[in-house]
Design an enzyme around this catalytic site. Structure first.
Site, PDB file in Angstrom:
ATOM      1  NE  ARG A  37      18.170  35.499 -14.621  1.00 18.84           N
ATOM      2  CZ  ARG A  37      17.377  34.569 -14.098  1.00 18.84           C
ATOM      3  NH1 ARG A  37      16.346  34.137 -14.781  1.00 18.84           N
ATOM      4  NH2 ARG A  37      17.632  34.062 -12.918  1.00 18.84           N
ATOM      5  CE  LYS A 198      12.954  28.461  -4.168  1.00 19.77           C
ATOM      6  NZ  LYS A 198      13.890  28.452  -5.278  1.00 19.77           N
ATOM      7  N   GLY A 352      16.762  34.655  -5.808  1.00 23.19           N
ATOM      8  CA  GLY A 352      15.945  35.442  -6.727  1.00 23.19           C
ATOM      9  C   GLY A 352      14.995  36.382  -6.012  1.00 23.19           C
ATOM     10  N   GLY A 375      19.977  29.469  -7.391  1.00 29.25           N
ATOM     11  CA  GLY A 375      20.341  28.056  -7.254  1.00 29.25           C
ATOM     12  C   GLY A 375      21.832  27.835  -7.421  1.00 29.25           C
TER      13      GLY A 375
END
Ligand code: ADP
Ligand code: MG
Length: 398
Positions: A37, A198, A352, A375
């Site tokens: 990142r 998820k 991710g 997200g």
């Protein structure tokens, strides 16, 4: 479309650029464990430094719940950034207040100022007006390059740009939005693959893609839910019971385009002799078995389905890939994605864990785009909007 760096005034020399970055990096014993990142923010920082602007960086790290927490300090990121950028990086804590303001004003040419974790203050996630006002004083203009937090309306993501003009998207955000936007009008055939665990977060997105894609490949725990929705015994597999009706409605909307596994790798814990791993047909899953990957036949079918497609979007691993015994399905999709890219197709990986899987396969540079924020990517693809992006539009001063 949001404003970009190219929409900023030509002369930025000596101006303080308040930049929201995503330095929510994993730490290990006070060191940055994965600098992906930080690396992703470098193009924007270099762009600003070349114009002699003075970057002042805001980020969150972890979930400190509005209280200072030394274990979640951004301090270690300052030295990692200095090494990667080759510039002096100063650090100031807290991220608001007199010291931060002074440090921002004393920045010299070529220096960067990193401020302490924004989430050490309760006003950050509450998008507190007073905090947003204090933060906005730290820059002469605003840049948001934190793609992974654009779906959050926090003080540093939406509060500041509502007060600090001009405000623009950084190069990373621009690249992410372009890649995801291209999936709105994809080249065809357009194939998507969904997996992971998820499901509740993703089923809405899946509904949208069922209308748009030519073929939908389903794996991972997501597939278990679809199998169960069809009345198939899934044993001890991870299934989202609350999503069964949604799964049925998605199946009825596009059954002919949805592919489910025909075989799965299961772990069987029912025998007293400990665990055994086997490849079974989906109609042979027994109560003591848990499906943890797609099987070899399904792998082959999915890889074949991807051959020759023009655009591919993938979200969610095909199995519990962290365990090498259940990684083959995910690896097969990663390799197929690289093949699609090599033959001129456009490939986007979101999520991710999916990104981690493609990195582990050593294929990070063999796909068109890997999203840095799962997200945010899912929200943008589902709704076409992101709160942090919507505020980066041209505004007149009141
Ligand atoms: P992403 O981060 O790419 O959006 P998710 O967070 O939805 O993906 O899911 C990733 C997780 O799902 C991984 O940790 C993986 O081990 C798990 N997973 C995938 N398939 C299965 C399965 N069949 N059973 C249990 N866990 C699974
Ligand atoms: Mg995940």
């Amino acid at each position: 479309m949001a404003r970009t760096l190219r929409d900023l005034p030509a002369d930025l020399a000596g101006k303080r650029a308040l930049v929201r970055v995503d330095y929510n990096v994993p730490l290990d014993a006070g060191q940055v464990a994965d600098a992906t990142r930080i690396e992703a923010s470098l193009p924007t920082l270099r762009w600003l430094l070349r114009r002699d602007a003075r970057p002042v960086l805001l980020s969150h790290l972890g979930r400190p719940a509005g209280r200072p927490n030394p274990a979640l300090s951004l301090k270690p990121v300052a030295s990692a950034l200095a090494d990667l950028l080759g510039s002096e990086v100063l650090f100031s804590a807290p991220c608001d207040g007199k010291d931060a303001l002074r440090a921002s004003r004393e920045l010299r040419s070529g220096q960067v100022l990193l401020l302490e974790n924004t989430r050490f203050l309760p006003g950050e996630t509450a998008n507190d007006e007073a905090l947003a006002g204090r933060l906005a004083r730290l820059g002469d203009f605003f840049v948001n390059d934190a793609f992974g937090t654009l779906h959050r309306a926090h003080a540093s993501t939406t509060g500041v740009p509502a007060r600090l003009n001009p405000a623009a998207a950084g190069l990373l955000v621009e690249r992410e939005v372009e890649a995801l936007g291209a999936l709105d009008r994809p080249r065809r055939p357009f194939v998507v693959a969904f997996g992971g665990a998820k499901i509740a977060d993703k089923i809405e997105l899946m509904r949208r893609f069922v209308e748009r894609a030519d073929l939908i490949l389903v794996g991972g725990a997501m597939a278990n839910t679809f199998l169960r929705a069809q009345g198939i015994e899934t044993g001890a597999s991870l299934v989202e019971e609350a999503a069964l009706d949604l799964a049925r409605s998605i199946l009825s909307a596009g059954e002919e385009r949805i592919r489910l596994p025909t075989d799965v790798i299961v772990v069987d814990r029912s025998s007293g002799a400990g665990e055994s791993v086997a490849d079974v047909r989906v109609d042979a899953i027994e109560p003591g078995m848990a499906a943890l990957d797609i099987g070899p036949e399904s792998r082959g079918r999915y890889a074949e389905a991807l051959r020759g497609c023009a655009a591919f979007f993938w979200n969610g691993p095909m199995g519990l890939f962290e365990d090498p015994r259940f990684a083959a399905g995910t690896l097969a999709i990663a390799e197929a994605a690289a093949e699609v890219t090599a033959t001129g197709g456009f490939t986007v990986i979101g999520g991710g864990d999916s990104a981690a899987a493609i990195r582990r396969a050593g294929l990070l540079d063999h796909v068109s785009h890997v999203c840095t924020g799962g997200g945010a990517a899912l929200e943008y693809l589902s709704s076409g909007r992101l709160p942090g992006l919507d505020v980066l539009v041209e505004r007149r001063r009141p």
